[in-house]
Write an enzyme that holds these catalytic residues in place. Structure first.
Site, PDB file in Angstrom:
ATOM      1  N   CYS A 257       0.852  -1.257  -0.049  1.00 51.01           N
ATOM      2  CA  CYS A 257       0.069  -0.031  -0.086  1.00 51.01           C
ATOM      3  C   CYS A 257       0.842   1.349  -0.021  1.00 51.01           C
ATOM      4  CB  CYS A 257      -0.764  -0.040   1.174  1.00 51.01           C
ATOM      5  SG  CYS A 257      -2.098   1.300   1.446  1.00 51.01           S
TER       6      CYS A 257
ATOM      7  N   HIS B 205      -9.039  -3.715  -2.485  1.00 51.88           N
ATOM      8  CA  HIS B 205      -8.038  -3.315  -1.505  1.00 51.88           C
ATOM      9  C   HIS B 205      -8.379  -1.647  -1.481  1.00 51.88           C
ATOM     10  CE1 HIS B 205      -3.691  -2.289  -0.296  1.00 51.88           C
ATOM     11  NE2 HIS B 205      -4.223  -0.813  -0.637  1.00 51.88           N
ATOM     12  N   GLU B 206      -8.899  -1.186  -2.783  1.00 49.67           N
ATOM     13  CA  GLU B 206      -9.110   0.565  -2.846  1.00 49.67           C
ATOM     14  C   GLU B 206     -10.451   0.393  -2.047  1.00 49.67           C
ATOM     15  OE1 GLU B 206      -6.800   2.105  -3.522  1.00 49.67           O
ATOM     16  OE2 GLU B 206      -5.391   0.664  -4.191  1.00 49.67           O
TER      17      GLU B 206
ATOM     18  N   HIS C 114      -9.914   1.001   1.505  1.00 49.57           N
ATOM     19  CA  HIS C 114      -9.674   2.231   2.165  1.00 49.57           C
ATOM     20  C   HIS C 114     -10.916   3.177   2.300  1.00 49.57           C
ATOM     21  CE1 HIS C 114      -5.303   2.425   1.880  1.00 49.57           C
ATOM     22  NE2 HIS C 114      -5.354   1.781   0.551  1.00 49.57           N
TER      23      HIS C 114
HETATM   24 NI    NI Z   1      -3.504   0.909  -0.057  1.00 50.37          NI
END
Ligand code: NI
Length: 199
Positions: free
Chosen positions: A107, A150-151, A154
């Site tokens: 990341c 993953h995004e 966030h």
């Molecule tokens: Ni990330």
């Protein structure tokens, strides 16, 4: 001219906040361009708005040719090859998920730290809006599906570290304790600087 934005580091509270839905699209084209520029500058495959200090539900992601094969190749044999697609996903939602894959993630907000034990769904369908607000749907699998998950995490204040299975996470955090503490220190210093600038 697109601008490279400062990337927020592990320890910055904005990374732990649930981002707000985007309602005003008027500045998104410029913001997305800056986020893409920032992602390229740091060599990432995705970047979410909280990582540049904005608690808004959007992210950018790049898909390269042969990304999966490259991900398995040695570091130096990994040319950043042809860009296949560039995605800007606003207010994204995963509406279908199937299968599992376990793989490697890092990341831009946790630089230099990688885990090989991050489980994700193998196939997903994501519904989102583009920079103009138009509705879109994408079906993704494998590496791109991993990047999108993953995004999207966030936007919920979730980091890949949180996805490492509990029985492995303790040892992982212990192994990277010094690096993570240093990032937290830098994140705090950055926020102090920002406060000073804003008076
Ligand atoms: Ni990330």
């Amino acid at each position: 001219m697109a601008e490279v934005l400062p990337v927020r580091l592990y320890g910055d509270p904005v990374l732990r906040r649930k981002a707000r839905p985007v309602q005003d699209f008027s500045d998104l084209e410029e913001l997305a361009e800056n986020m893409v520029e920032t992602m390229f500058e740091y060599g990432g495959v995705g970047l979410a708005a909280p990582q540049v200090g904005l608690s808004r539900r959007l992210f950018v992601a790049a898909e390269y040719e042969l990304e999966e094969e490259e991900a398995e190749a040695d570091e130096e044999e990994r040319p950043r090859s042809v860009l296949r697609n560039l995605y800007v996903m606003v207010n994204p939602r995963i509406t279908y998920r199937e299968g599992t894959q376990v793989g490697t993630e890092g990341c831009l907000s946790i630089p230099g730290v990688y885990s090989d034990d991050v489980p994700r769904n193998l196939q997903i369908r994501v519904e989102y809006q583009d920079v103009t607000g138009a509705p879109r749907t994408l079906e993704a699998e494998g590496y791109l599906a991993r990047v999108i998950q993953h995004e999207l995490d966030h936007l919920e204040g979730v980091l890949f570290l949180d996805r490492i299975p509990a029985e492995l996470r303790r040892a992982f955090l212990e192994e990277h304790r010094a690096e993570l503490a240093e990032m937290q220190r830098k994140a705090k210093a950055f926020l102090r600087e920002l406060q000073t600038e804003r008076g």
